[in-house]
Structures are given as C-alpha cells and as structure tokens.
Design a protein around this motif. Structure first.
Motif, PDB file in Angstrom:
ATOM      1  N   THR A 236      -9.766   0.961   9.699  1.00  0.00           N
ATOM      2  CA  THR A 236      -8.550   1.507   9.071  1.00  0.00           C
ATOM      3  C   THR A 236      -8.062   0.574   7.971  1.00  0.00           C
ATOM      4  O   THR A 236      -7.723   1.009   6.867  1.00  0.00           O
TER       5      THR A 236
ATOM      6  N   ARG B 175      -3.445   3.497   4.165  1.00  0.00           N
ATOM      7  CA  ARG B 175      -2.169   4.018   3.654  1.00  0.00           C
ATOM      8  C   ARG B 175      -1.556   4.987   4.677  1.00  0.00           C
ATOM      9  O   ARG B 175      -0.364   4.929   4.969  1.00  0.00           O
ATOM     10  N   ASP B 176      -2.393   5.883   5.222  1.00  0.00           N
ATOM     11  CA  ASP B 176      -1.887   6.836   6.228  1.00  0.00           C
ATOM     12  C   ASP B 176      -1.321   6.097   7.435  1.00  0.00           C
ATOM     13  O   ASP B 176      -0.299   6.481   7.996  1.00  0.00           O
ATOM     14  N   TYR B 177      -2.010   5.045   7.827  1.00  0.00           N
ATOM     15  CA  TYR B 177      -1.563   4.253   8.978  1.00  0.00           C
ATOM     16  C   TYR B 177      -0.191   3.617   8.680  1.00  0.00           C
ATOM     17  O   TYR B 177       0.734   3.669   9.502  1.00  0.00           O
TER      18      TYR B 177
ATOM     19  N   GLY C 160       0.813  -1.230   0.000  1.00  0.00           N
ATOM     20  CA  GLY C 160       0.000   0.000   0.000  1.00  0.00           C
ATOM     21  C   GLY C 160       0.838   1.268   0.000  1.00  0.00           C
ATOM     22  O   GLY C 160       0.333   2.347  -0.314  1.00  0.00           O
ATOM     23  N   ILE C 161       2.117   1.187   0.372  1.00  0.00           N
ATOM     24  CA  ILE C 161       2.964   2.396   0.356  1.00  0.00           C
ATOM     25  C   ILE C 161       4.147   2.218  -0.607  1.00  0.00           C
ATOM     26  O   ILE C 161       5.191   2.853  -0.437  1.00  0.00           O
TER      27      ILE C 161
ATOM     28  N   ASP D 128     -10.254   0.691   4.768  1.00  0.00           N
ATOM     29  CA  ASP D 128     -10.336   1.931   3.998  1.00  0.00           C
ATOM     30  C   ASP D 128      -8.953   2.221   3.389  1.00  0.00           C
ATOM     31  O   ASP D 128      -7.997   2.470   4.118  1.00  0.00           O
ATOM     32  N   PRO D 129      -8.819   2.181   2.028  1.00  0.00           N
ATOM     33  CA  PRO D 129      -7.483   2.310   1.423  1.00  0.00           C
ATOM     34  C   PRO D 129      -6.726   3.567   1.866  1.00  0.00           C
ATOM     35  O   PRO D 129      -5.536   3.504   2.146  1.00  0.00           O
ATOM     36  N   GLN D 130      -7.412   4.721   1.937  1.00  0.00           N
ATOM     37  CA  GLN D 130      -6.702   5.955   2.299  1.00  0.00           C
ATOM     38  C   GLN D 130      -6.249   5.917   3.764  1.00  0.00           C
ATOM     39  O   GLN D 130      -5.103   6.237   4.090  1.00  0.00           O
ATOM     40  N   ARG D 131      -7.158   5.504   4.667  1.00  0.00           N
ATOM     41  CA  ARG D 131      -6.779   5.422   6.092  1.00  0.00           C
ATOM     42  C   ARG D 131      -5.700   4.360   6.301  1.00  0.00           C
ATOM     43  O   ARG D 131      -4.781   4.533   7.100  1.00  0.00           O
TER      44      ARG D 131
END
Ligand SMILES: Cc1cc2nc3c(=O)[nH]c(=O)nc-3n(C[C@H](O)[C@H](O)[C@H](O)COP(=O)(O)OP(=O)(O)OC[C@H]3O[C@@H](n4cnc5c(N)ncnc54)[C@H](O)[C@@H]3O)c2cc1C
Length: 394
Positions: A367, A375-377, A91-92, A370-373
């Motif tokens: 988290t 990724r942030d995590y 994811g990152i 949810d792809p965006q959350r």
C-alpha cells in the motif's frame, strides 16, 4: 413554563462546544448545561485529523490549536524488526487544507472554544448543571437539571446530548447503546523520555505491531503517550504501579532506566453505537452516540464531525432556510458512517496491530509503495473518505 428561544446542549466537552460554536456562528442562541464545575482538563484525546482541522478552521479554532500543538506530517507502522511502512499526509494535500495530524490535548480545544464563545451574546453556559431527565412535545424539549441536589425544569426548542459515554440524555430518551466492551483494558503511560534518541527513524505517530505486546507511541508537546493493551488478569492496582509500567516500557526500549512517568491512565474500551441519533427534538452526538477503541484516534474526531453535520442543519432549520425534514439526514448520514467507517476502521486497526492477519505487513508495504493505494489509505485513516461517503448518502 416559558419556552426559551434557544438550543440546549448537554455537555461542554469538545463535541458540545464545537456544536455551540457552529450554532452561534450562524446566529442561533445556545445554552450549554455542563455537569462539572469547570471544563474537564483530563488527558484524553490528543489527535486531530485533517478534515477536523478544516472544520475547526471555520470556527476560528484551528490556528490557535495548531499554535499549541505538534504537527505530525507522517505516521509509521513498525514491527520489532524495524519500519514496515511510512505514510506522508502530503499525499492528500489536494483533499484538505491541513495535510497533517495535529497532536494536541483535547482540553486545549475546549478552552479555545469556550474563551471565544464567552464573548458572544448568543452563548450562555451553566456549570454544575447536570441534565438528568428529558421530556418533549411537538414544540419544545423540557429538561430537568440537577444542581448539587436541587432540581430545576427548563424548556428550549431543541436539545443536543453531547454528554459523553454515560450520557443521561441517551438514557432519558430510552435509546439502546448496542455493541460490546473489549475484554482487555488500555494503559497509557505519559513520559517526557526522549524516544528519538534511542529509536532509529522514529516519527511522532508510530504504531508497533506484535501479537501480544503491540503498542503505540504518540508525541504531544513536551511528552510522549505510550499505549498498551492489558490482559484481563492484571488488577487495576498492579496495572497502575511503577513496576508494571517499567516492565512494559522495557519492551519498548530495552534497558530503559531513570525515566520520568508524568502519569498513567487506565481505561476500558468499548465499541458501541446508539440505535438512533435522533428522537424528535433531541439529538445525540459524540461519545453519547458512539464509542470506539482509540486506534486511529477517531472518537473525538468523529464526534466533532457529528457536531458540525448536525448544527449546520439545525441552524438552517432555525433560520428558515432548510426544511425540518433535513434533520433526519443527520441520523442517516452520521449513524451509517459511524457503523461503516469509524467502528470498522478502528476494529481493523486493532486487529492489524495484533497481527491477526499474517499478511498485514506485506499488504501495508505494498500500500505504501503504490501511490494510488497509498492515497486511498490516507483518505480512509484521515476520515476524509467517511465524510465523502456521508455526503453521497444525501
Ligand atoms: C485516555 C483516552 C484517550 C483518548 N484518545 C483519543 C484520541 O487520540 N483521539 C480521539 O479522537 N479520541 C480519543 N479518545 C476519546 C475522546 O476523548 C472522546 O471521544 C471525546 O472526549 C468525546 O467528546 P464528547 O464531547 O462527546 O464527550 P466528553 O469529552 O466526555 O464530554 C462530555 C461532557 O459532558 C459533561 N456531562 C456528562 N454528563 C452530563 C449531563 N448529564 N449533563 C450535562 N453535562 C454532562 C461531562 O462533564 C463532560 O464535560 C480518548 C479517550 C480516552 C479516555
């Protein structure tokens, strides 16, 4: 006494040697003073995060380290009932050249760095040389070395104190080490037992949340490290006995029998940050500057991030391409990041595993879903967010 045209480093741990490697890479002469008679071979940190691998790659150390380690592309949170959430570093992938955690013992890194540095004319290392006292003036740093009872005074242009948690450099500089020590100690049981054969859907980095007996499982080549918190009432003798390890392991794998324990490590856990990372011509980095609990594997990683930040600036000042004031940004960036991210995240990780927040499992599931959350995590736990924040601070 003549001033040696060199940067002095106290300590040949991962942080001191990463600092030496980056300075030497920029042509800066370095002398490392190491208190021990040889490099430390203790079993300690075993996790390298993606941006740390990106940095070690610049030093030529990532590929040999990866070759000797174990790639963990995912990590997982579980509770007794089963998996809560699974995270995949894919994811990152856009934010790092190494979208995985590397599980490998820190002594492999120090060996790799030392072997490469030993070939370089700018590098010297003096074993059996403890930096005991530090004085300075506007032009140089003067260290008193303790060599098996005899002392020697030496002067260099700058000093990096990478001499670990009990740093003599920090003490000699009079820098306060503010923070606290957790009442519980941590016990690591290292075993070659094959957990994959008994735990369904296990991955090589797995955290198990529970109010009292939380623990985590980390796989390194040929071995698993299982870490448990220990109540204050348990004596050191009892904690390191086979019977006690068996009682803890029975909570991980009910009915586990006849498994080998390679070794156990018992240690105290602190959350402390030095009041300043710079005093004149002397700097603190790594455990000498900050300590945190091992949940999330941020201690050594944060220390290597310190080393790279500081030495990029110091090399610029040494080579005349950067003004001297630039060195103040080291304290501003790394100390703030340590307080904002490393201390906060490691304490949060511990609280989560203790189930201090009853909504933790539900929030973690959301988290991960949810792809965006998600990724942030991942950016936070892999420490990329902390490095981006440091860069913003200028
Ligand atoms: C059991 C355990 C597990 C851990 N797991 C993790 C993990 O998974 N991930 C993570 O990121 N961190 C982990 N840590 C923390 C990690 O080991 C440290 O953050 C890391 O070793 C810090 O590196 P350093 O180079 O700053 O200090 P150190 O590794 O302590 O090195 C300091 C060096 O300085 C030398 N020295 C000491 N005093 C002097 C002196 N006065 N003069 C000259 N030399 C001196 C010492 O002999 C040593 O070689 C763990 C720690 C422990 C104990």
């Amino acid at each position: 006494m003549p001033v040696e045209e060199r940067v002095f480093i106290a300590g040949a741990g991962p942080v001191g040697l990463a600092a030496a490697a980056n300075l030497v890479r920029h042509g800066v002469p370095v002398t490392v003073f190491e208190a021990g008679a040889a490099l430390n071979e203790e079993s300690r940190a075993s996790t390298f995060h993606p941006p740390t691998l990106d940095m070690l790659d610049e030093l030529g150390a990532a590929a040999p380290l990866i070759a000797q380690g174990l790639i963990a592309p995912r990590f997982q949170y579980r509770m007794r009932e089963g998996v809560i959430a699974d995270f995949d570093f894919a994811g990152i992938a856009g934010a790092t050249r190494h979208p995985f955690r590397l599980q490998s013992e820190q002594f492999k890194l120090t060996r790799i760095l030392h072997e490469a540095l030993a070939q370089k004319p700018e590098f010297r290392i003096e074993f059996g040389s403890r930096v005991a006292e530090v004085e300075q003036d506007g032009a140089a740093v003067h260290v008193t070395l303790d060599r098996n009872g005899s002392t020697e005074r030496r002067s260099g242009r700058w000093l990096i104190g990478a001499d670990g948690a009990r740093s003599d450099v920090r003490r000699a500089l009079g820098v306060e080490f503010a923070g606290f020590t957790w009442p519980e100690r941590f016990l690591v049981v290292s075993t070659p037992f094959d957990f994959y054969s008994v735990v369904t859907d296990l991955v090589s980095v797995t955290y198990i949340a529970a109010p009292v007996r939380w623990h985590f499982l980390l796989e390194i080549p040929g071995m698993w490290r299982v870490m448990f918190p220990l109540a204050e009432a348990v004596s050191d003798e009892e904690a390191t006995s086979r019977a006690f390890a068996d009682s803890l392991m029975a909570g991980v794998v009910p009915g586990i029998m006849n498994y080998e324990i390679a070794h156990t490590t018992l240690y105290k856990v602190h959350q402390r940050v030095a009041k300043s990372f710079r005093v004149g011509r002397a700097f603190l980095a790594g455990d000498a500057a900050h300590l945190n609990n091992p949940l999330g594997g941020m201690g050594m990683n944060g220390g290597i991030h310190d080393a790279m930040n500081l030495t990029a600036r110091l090399a610029g000042v040494w080579n005349g391409s950067t003004p001297g004031q630039d060195l103040d940004h080291y304290d501003r960036q790394r100390r703030l990041i340590t307080l904002e991210h490393i201390e906060t995240q490691s304490i949060q990780n511990k609280r989560n595993l203790e189930c201090a927040n009853p909504d933790f499992a539900a929030e973690l599931r959301q988290t991960a879903a949810d792809p965006q959350r998600g990724r942030d995590y991942l950016l936070r736990v892999s420490m990329i967010a902390s490095l981006r924040r440091a860069a913003e601070l200028g």
